[in-house]
Structure formats: structure tokens, C-alpha cells
Design a protein around this motif. Structure first.
Motif, PDB file in Angstrom:
ATOM      1  N   HIS A  72     -16.180  -0.339 -11.880  1.00 47.88           N
ATOM      2  CA  HIS A  72     -15.123   0.541 -11.371  1.00 47.88           C
ATOM      3  C   HIS A  72     -15.689   1.638 -10.486  1.00 47.88           C
ATOM      4  O   HIS A  72     -16.836   2.025 -10.626  1.00 47.88           O
ATOM      5  CB  HIS A  72     -14.419   1.237 -12.542  1.00 47.88           C
ATOM      6  N   MET A  84      -8.944   5.248 -10.489  1.00 52.50           N
ATOM      7  CA  MET A  84     -10.012   4.296 -10.763  1.00 52.50           C
ATOM      8  C   MET A  84      -9.587   2.917 -10.290  1.00 52.50           C
ATOM      9  O   MET A  84      -8.433   2.542 -10.414  1.00 52.50           O
ATOM     10  CB  MET A  84     -10.279   4.205 -12.260  1.00 52.50           C
ATOM     11  N   HIS A 107     -18.764   3.364 -12.331  1.00 54.70           N
ATOM     12  CA  HIS A 107     -19.018   3.229 -13.766  1.00 54.70           C
ATOM     13  C   HIS A 107     -18.637   1.829 -14.201  1.00 54.70           C
ATOM     14  O   HIS A 107     -17.968   1.111 -13.456  1.00 54.70           O
ATOM     15  CB  HIS A 107     -18.214   4.270 -14.566  1.00 54.70           C
ATOM     16  N   MET A 109     -16.347   0.014 -16.654  1.00 51.06           N
ATOM     17  CA  MET A 109     -15.182   0.290 -17.501  1.00 51.06           C
ATOM     18  C   MET A 109     -15.102  -0.750 -18.612  1.00 51.06           C
ATOM     19  O   MET A 109     -15.211  -1.938 -18.348  1.00 51.06           O
ATOM     20  CB  MET A 109     -13.928   0.221 -16.633  1.00 51.06           C
TER      21      MET A 109
HETATM   22 CU   LIG Z   1     -12.670   2.911 -14.865  1.00 49.88          CU
END
Ligand SMILES: [Cu+2]
Length: 166
Positions: A72, A84, A107, A109
Motif C-alpha cells: 500500500h 491508502m 507499507h 497492509m
Molecule cells: Cu494500507
């Protein structure tokens, strides 16, 4: 002899820094992998280095603790609000380069968590590469971590990449 003793003490004092500076072994390695988890979902953050001679792309991830793990990032919507979303085409990791997955940025997720791991617990996140290989990263649950804070003592993510191309 006093001079010599001082020298020895100075050498010892600088040892940890020397060790840090040398920490760029061959292959893929990861620094400071941690997760923030709550309400059935979570996000994983880390720094990854590609010290292989091959340009790689991280295409996906999976873990035993979540139904889905997605790459993400945060993107600005038309209304100016940060949202996001899944990273299209994966995350490029050229040879000799590094990529940071951090708070407010890229990141991994985690969605559809089964049992939520406790604070301080470790789980494995497996990163998938475009060459078909995989790389397993031990991730520690650290909900107390403040943005930008780093755990310099964590060297657990250093390992050799294992997978189809080895
Ligand atoms: Cu995320």
C-alpha cells in the motif's frame, strides 16, 4: 601505559558503530521491521536493501496471520485527502538500492487478521519478488512505536534471500 588503556577503551566504545557501518551483507536484508496492529487489520514498516547484482521488484506479500497482505501507499485523492491504496506494479528495488516502508508512506497492509498477535510478539511476513523468489522477514508487533522512531538494536532481519532463483 595509561595512553594505551585509553586507546583500548576508545576502541571498545566505537565498536558498535563500526559494526553498524559494516552491516550491508550480500543479498537482500531488512532493517527494523515492525507492525502496528488493531481492529482486524495492521500495517508493517521496514527498510529493505537489495545488495544483490539483480534489479528486483517486490510484487506482493503474504503471512500466516492475515488473509491478505497488500503493498500500500498513501495517495492524495481529488478532494485533497490522503487515502491508502494498493501500489500498482509493485515496488521497484534496483540492485544496490533500498526502499523504506514507513508511516505515512509505503507499507504492507494486513487485512483479515485471525487472532491478533500480542505486543512484542513476532510473526513472519513473506515478501514476493518478480523473479519468483520469496524473502521471509521476522516482524515484531510494536504498537507503542512513535513515527520516525527507530530501533537501532534490531538486527534480526539480516538473512540470505531464499527462493527459486538461488
Ligand atoms: Cu494500507
Amino acid at each position: 601505559m595509561i595512553f594505551r588503556r585509553v586507546l583500548a577503551a576508545a576502541t571498545l566504545a566505537f565498536l558498535p558503530f563500526a559494526t553498524l557501518a559494516q552491516e550491508h551483507p550480500e543479498g537482500i536484508h531488512v532493517h527494523d521491521a515492525y507492525a502496528r496492529i488493531g481492529n482486524g487489520s495492521g500495517a508493517v514498516f521496514f527498510m529493505i536493501h537489495n545488495n544483490t547484482d539483480k534489479d528486483l521488484t517486490i510484487t506482493g506479500a503474504h503471512t500466516g496471520i492475515a488473509k491478505l497482505a497488500e503493498l500500500h501507499t498513501h495517495v492524495e485523492g481529488e478532494d485533497g485527502v490522503m487515502k491508502m491504496g494498493k501500489i500498482d506494479g509493485g515496488v521497484a528495488l534496483p540492485s544496490g538500492d533500498m526502499h523504506e516502508f514507513n508511516r505515512g508512506g509505503d507499507h504492507v497492509m494486513l487485512m483479515g487478521l485471525g487472532s491478533v498477535p500480542a505486543e512484542g510478539a513476532t510473526f513472519d511476513l513473506v515478501l514476493e519478488f518478480d523473479d519468483g523468489s520469496e524473502f521471509s522477514v521476522p516482524v515484531v508487533v510494536d504498537n507503542a512505536r512513535k513515527p520516525g522512531e527507530m530501533n537501532m538494536m534490531d538486527h534480526s532481519g539480516h538473512m540470505t534471500k531464499q527462493g527459486a532463483s538461488d
